[in-house]
Design an enzyme around this catalytic site. Structure first.
Site, PDB file in Angstrom:
ATOM      1  N   HIS A 121       0.828  -1.207   0.000  1.00 20.69           N
ATOM      2  CA  HIS A 121       0.000   0.000   0.000  1.00 20.69           C
ATOM      3  C   HIS A 121       0.863   1.258   0.000  1.00 20.69           C
ATOM      4  O   HIS A 121       0.543   2.244  -0.686  1.00 20.69           O
ATOM      5  CB  HIS A 121      -0.912  -0.027   1.233  1.00 20.69           C
ATOM      6  CG  HIS A 121      -1.731   1.208   1.413  1.00 20.69           C
ATOM      7  ND1 HIS A 121      -1.427   2.166   2.355  1.00 20.69           N
ATOM      8  CD2 HIS A 121      -2.832   1.658   0.762  1.00 20.69           C
ATOM      9  CE1 HIS A 121      -2.316   3.133   2.293  1.00 20.69           C
ATOM     10  NE2 HIS A 121      -3.179   2.859   1.329  1.00 20.69           N
ATOM     11  N   GLU A 177       2.024   1.812  -3.478  1.00 24.94           N
ATOM     12  CA  GLU A 177       0.954   2.378  -4.309  1.00 24.94           C
ATOM     13  C   GLU A 177       0.902   3.897  -4.149  1.00 24.94           C
ATOM     14  O   GLU A 177       0.755   4.638  -5.116  1.00 24.94           O
ATOM     15  CB  GLU A 177      -0.379   1.747  -3.907  1.00 24.94           C
ATOM     16  CG  GLU A 177      -1.600   2.402  -4.522  1.00 24.94           C
ATOM     17  CD  GLU A 177      -2.759   2.458  -3.554  1.00 24.94           C
ATOM     18  OE1 GLU A 177      -3.401   3.520  -3.480  1.00 24.94           O
ATOM     19  OE2 GLU A 177      -3.034   1.451  -2.887  1.00 24.94           O
ATOM     20  N   HIS A 178       1.031   4.365  -2.901  1.00 20.34           N
ATOM     21  CA  HIS A 178       1.036   5.810  -2.665  1.00 20.34           C
ATOM     22  C   HIS A 178       2.235   6.478  -3.335  1.00 20.34           C
ATOM     23  O   HIS A 178       2.104   7.534  -3.956  1.00 20.34           O
ATOM     24  CB  HIS A 178       1.086   6.082  -1.157  1.00 20.34           C
ATOM     25  CG  HIS A 178      -0.250   6.090  -0.487  1.00 20.34           C
ATOM     26  ND1 HIS A 178      -0.769   7.198   0.135  1.00 20.34           N
ATOM     27  CD2 HIS A 178      -1.182   5.116  -0.340  1.00 20.34           C
ATOM     28  CE1 HIS A 178      -1.953   6.912   0.641  1.00 20.34           C
ATOM     29  NE2 HIS A 178      -2.228   5.640   0.371  1.00 20.34           N
ATOM     30  N   GLU A 185       4.632  11.126   2.526  1.00 19.93           N
ATOM     31  CA  GLU A 185       3.614  10.094   2.351  1.00 19.93           C
ATOM     32  C   GLU A 185       3.517   9.197   3.571  1.00 19.93           C
ATOM     33  O   GLU A 185       2.455   8.644   3.865  1.00 19.93           O
ATOM     34  CB  GLU A 185       3.909   9.279   1.094  1.00 19.93           C
ATOM     35  CG  GLU A 185       2.670   8.798   0.372  1.00 19.93           C
ATOM     36  CD  GLU A 185       1.750   9.929  -0.027  1.00 19.93           C
ATOM     37  OE1 GLU A 185       0.523   9.665  -0.132  1.00 19.93           O
ATOM     38  OE2 GLU A 185       2.219  11.059  -0.233  1.00 19.93           O
ATOM     39  N   GLU A 205      -4.064   8.014   7.591  1.00 14.41           N
ATOM     40  CA  GLU A 205      -5.052   7.078   7.061  1.00 14.41           C
ATOM     41  C   GLU A 205      -5.307   5.948   8.053  1.00 14.41           C
ATOM     42  O   GLU A 205      -6.448   5.516   8.254  1.00 14.41           O
ATOM     43  CB  GLU A 205      -4.567   6.522   5.722  1.00 14.41           C
ATOM     44  CG  GLU A 205      -5.575   5.675   4.987  1.00 14.41           C
ATOM     45  CD  GLU A 205      -5.082   5.213   3.634  1.00 14.41           C
ATOM     46  OE1 GLU A 205      -5.837   4.466   2.968  1.00 14.41           O
ATOM     47  OE2 GLU A 205      -3.954   5.574   3.227  1.00 14.41           O
TER      48      GLU A 205
END
Length: 420
Positions: A47, A50-51, A120, A127
């Protein structure tokens, strides 16, 4: 509309479908690598990666990636799941080449700037925090962990904060080197696309890639665990998980049909009995997640502290009753809902692109839609009831509860009631 599949010598696959009359197209790369392919120390890195794909390449800055797609009115996004990471864009037909070039760039050439990694990292920690503050979100992670403890399949996609805090540029690069082999990449393009044109451009972008040895994926092993978190909330959140079946299992369609009949809509047994007749909750449903080697049928409801015991008992009683007296009309309705959902989804180029990529990833080809419809139609009442009976007889069940659940039923209570 005809699907076309081309495989390069390095294993990279291109699947396309032209949809006459469309002025737009969806194009993307689906990577057969997700959360379950991480080691314990890597949990969350798929994940994170992906960011980072959108944070700049050797050709484009993060702003240029966004601007080049949005300047032509397009849309670009990505997601990470247990078994797949996807990067895709939707653009007008004249900008398909641009979209594919940008997607190829972010997948193959991420720069992993140290400053952007730190930015990020903070975003992902936020998140994770947001997920922890969302009870009807985090409870599914807890259920997954209870059903598949101490194994990759049971860990969260986002990963724990302590792991996210320590990922480095080298960690990200290593995950790509391990898992982004061309034979695990599928380019799917649907809409106003020309197959030969897509193949030629894909050859230029991906044809030079060399295969790497595949990393073995640990098989998922279902367990009967539970997690209870007592907290002062407005609602008691309740989730049960039963071992289902994978994509290739003979009972796949029967399982899907049962889940739909049992708790998939307003006419389902759960909705009618628990909400409409008794008013014990606002939201209640069942759903079946299927994967390459396992499946998880989830039943979820949110209720009051005073009603959580009754809710639990009714769900188990309805599950046992369905295994005996599920009717032909219920199965017919569920079959129709399943076919309608499949066909309605095909009206979207994005949904079609994802479907083609997943089918190629699972089967190595695109089964004809007619064949899928026939398989759904061939599922009979006995097969659906048999699947339901397996759920109750095997008692392979996991549970997660959250909120004012101090007095809720235990996992052993659930198993005992299934046996009565």
């Amino acid at each position: 509309m005809t699907e076309m599949l081309h495989t390069f010598s390095n294993g990279f696959r291109v699947v396309t479908e032209n949809m006459p009359g469309l002025e737009s197209a969806t194009v993307g790369i689906w990577v057969n690598a997700g959360g379950r392919h991480e080691t314990t120390e890597q949990n969350g890195i798929a994940h994170f990666l992906e960011h980072m794909a959108f944070k700049g390449t050797h050709k484009r800055t993060a702003l240029e990636i966004a601007e080049q797609i949005e300047d032509v009115g397009g849309y670009i996004n990505a997601y990470t799941s247990k078994e797949v990471t996807a990067y895709y864009a939707r653009v007008l037909k004249n900008d398909v080449n641009l979209a594919l070039e940008v997607i190829g760039d972010i997948v193959l050439n991420p720069v992993f700037d140290e400053r952007e990694i730190e930015v990020e990292r903070g975003v992902i920690l936020q998140e994770i925090g947001m997920s922890l503050d969302t009870p009807d979100d985090i409870i599914f992670d807890w259920l997954q962990a209870s059903a598949y403890p101490n194994q990759p399949f049971g860990r969260t996609i986002l990963g724990p904060s302590e792991k996210i805090l320590h990922f480095t540029k080298g960690d990200l690069s290593n995950f790509i080197a391990q898992h982004y082999s061309p034979d695990r990449l599928i380019l799917s393009a649907v809409g106003a696309v020309d197959h030969d044109q897509i193949v030629r451009l894909a050859e230029d972008i991906f044809g030079h890639l060399s295969r790497v040895d595949s990393v073995l994926t640990a098989p998922a092993k279902f367990s009967t665990g539970s997690k209870k978190v007592v907290k002062k909330l407005e609602q008691a959140h309740y989730a049960l998980g039963f071992e289902g079946c994978g994509y290739k299992h003979d009972d796949f369609f029967a399982a899907q049909i049962f889940s739909s009949a049992f708790g998939g809509g307003m006419s389902s047994r759960l909705f009618q009995e628990v909400r409409e007749k008794r008013g014990l909750c606002y939201s209640i449903f069942s759903q079946l997640g299927a994967y390459s080697d396992t499946g998880l049928m989830t039943i979820y409801a949110g209720t009051s502290e005073d009603s959580v015991k009754d809710l639990s008992d009714i769900i188990i009683d309805e599950l046992k009753r369905a295994s005996v007296d599920l009717s032909e009309s219920e199965v017919t309705r569920a079959r129709t809902q399943m076919k309608a959902g499949l066909l309605m989804g095909l009206e979207s180029s994005s949904a079609r692109a994802e479907r083609l990529a997943r089918l190629v990833g699972i089967w190595g080809k695109v089964p004809k839609l007619k064949e899928t419809i026939e398989k759904i139609d061939h599922v009979g009442l006995d097969q659906v009831r048999n699947f339901s009976q397996e759920l109750t007889l095997n008692k392979k069940v996991a549970m997660a509860t959250y909120g004012p659940v101090k007095g809720s039923r235990s996992l052993q209570d659930i198993k005992d009631r299934l046996s009565q």
